[in-house]
Scaffold this motif. Structure first.
Motif, PDB file in Angstrom:
ATOM      1  N   PHE A  32      10.767 -54.588 138.243  1.00 54.24           N
ATOM      2  CA  PHE A  32      10.379 -54.027 137.047  1.00 54.24           C
ATOM      3  C   PHE A  32       9.491 -54.787 136.270  1.00 54.24           C
ATOM      4  N   ASP A  33       9.707 -55.973 136.231  1.00 52.91           N
ATOM      5  CA  ASP A  33       8.530 -56.937 135.481  1.00 52.91           C
ATOM      6  C   ASP A  33       7.238 -56.847 135.778  1.00 52.91           C
ATOM      7  N   CYS A  36       6.055 -53.510 134.607  1.00 51.49           N
ATOM      8  CA  CYS A  36       5.882 -53.358 133.266  1.00 51.49           C
ATOM      9  C   CYS A  36       4.623 -54.159 132.620  1.00 51.49           C
ATOM     10  N   CYS A  47       8.491 -56.012 127.589  1.00 50.01           N
ATOM     11  CA  CYS A  47       9.146 -55.838 129.061  1.00 50.01           C
ATOM     12  C   CYS A  47      10.450 -56.637 129.058  1.00 50.01           C
ATOM     13  N   ASP A  48      10.602 -57.669 128.203  1.00 48.80           N
ATOM     14  CA  ASP A  48      11.810 -58.448 128.352  1.00 48.80           C
ATOM     15  C   ASP A  48      12.966 -57.432 127.520  1.00 48.80           C
ATOM     16  N   GLU A  49      12.553 -56.759 126.658  1.00 46.15           N
ATOM     17  CA  GLU A  49      13.603 -55.695 125.897  1.00 46.15           C
ATOM     18  C   GLU A  49      14.025 -54.940 126.880  1.00 46.15           C
ATOM     19  N   ARG A  50      13.570 -54.626 128.017  1.00 49.65           N
ATOM     20  CA  ARG A  50      13.837 -53.490 129.018  1.00 49.65           C
ATOM     21  C   ARG A  50      14.588 -52.224 128.041  1.00 49.65           C
ATOM     22  N   ARG A  51      13.534 -51.774 127.689  1.00 50.06           N
ATOM     23  CA  ARG A  51      13.957 -50.380 126.960  1.00 50.06           C
ATOM     24  C   ARG A  51      14.397 -49.435 127.705  1.00 50.06           C
ATOM     25  N   LYS A  52      15.155 -48.313 127.332  1.00 48.12           N
ATOM     26  CA  LYS A  52      15.780 -47.199 128.172  1.00 48.12           C
ATOM     27  C   LYS A  52      14.489 -46.511 128.689  1.00 48.12           C
ATOM     28  N   ASP A  54      11.482 -47.156 129.043  1.00 45.40           N
ATOM     29  CA  ASP A  54      10.780 -47.911 129.996  1.00 45.40           C
ATOM     30  C   ASP A  54      11.288 -48.106 131.374  1.00 45.40           C
ATOM     31  N   VAL A  55      12.674 -48.048 131.392  1.00 48.49           N
ATOM     32  CA  VAL A  55      13.603 -48.254 132.650  1.00 48.49           C
ATOM     33  C   VAL A  55      13.412 -47.065 133.560  1.00 48.49           C
TER      34      VAL A  55
END
Length: 110
Positions: A32-33, A36, A47-52, A54-55
């Motif tokens: 993922f990182d 992103c 990217c550290d937030e890992r929004r829904k 984005d995932v």
């Protein structure tokens, strides 16, 4: 009990080909990182937030890549085997081995 065991073993047999296919063809997955920051070019803070959302986009991207990766690797393997069959097994360039009878020497027949 025996029916349950037979059903489980039958299910395991049908599950094996899919797992064997991924073992035969090493599918490279993107994390993922990396997706992103490098592919989507988003900031590392986002990217550290890992929004829904984005995932969800990442899962769709990964699914699409994996869907095309196995046929690509299979085709690549077929091309290699085809080249080996054409260029690697040329009977003209092969040296005779011990099973091939040698013609009689003209000097020995005299």
């Amino acid at each position: 009990m025996n029916r349950t065991l037979a059903a489980l073993s039958l299910a395991a047999v049908f599950a094996l080909p899919a797992g064997a296919q991924t073992l035969r063809y090493p599918v490279k997955t993107v994390d993922f990182d990396i997706w992103c920051t490098e592919i989507q070019r988003l900031s590392w803070q986002r990217c550290d937030e890992r929004r829904k959302d984005d995932v969800t986009k990442f899962e769709a991207y990964r699914h699409t890549v994996e869907k095309y990766e196995i046929p690509y690797l299979r085709n690549k393997e077929n091309v290699i085997h085809f080249d080996d069959a054409i260029f690697g097994y040329d009977p003209v360039d092969k040296r005779p081995d011990s099973t091939v009878a040698r013609p009689p020497s003209p000097v020995a027949g005299e």
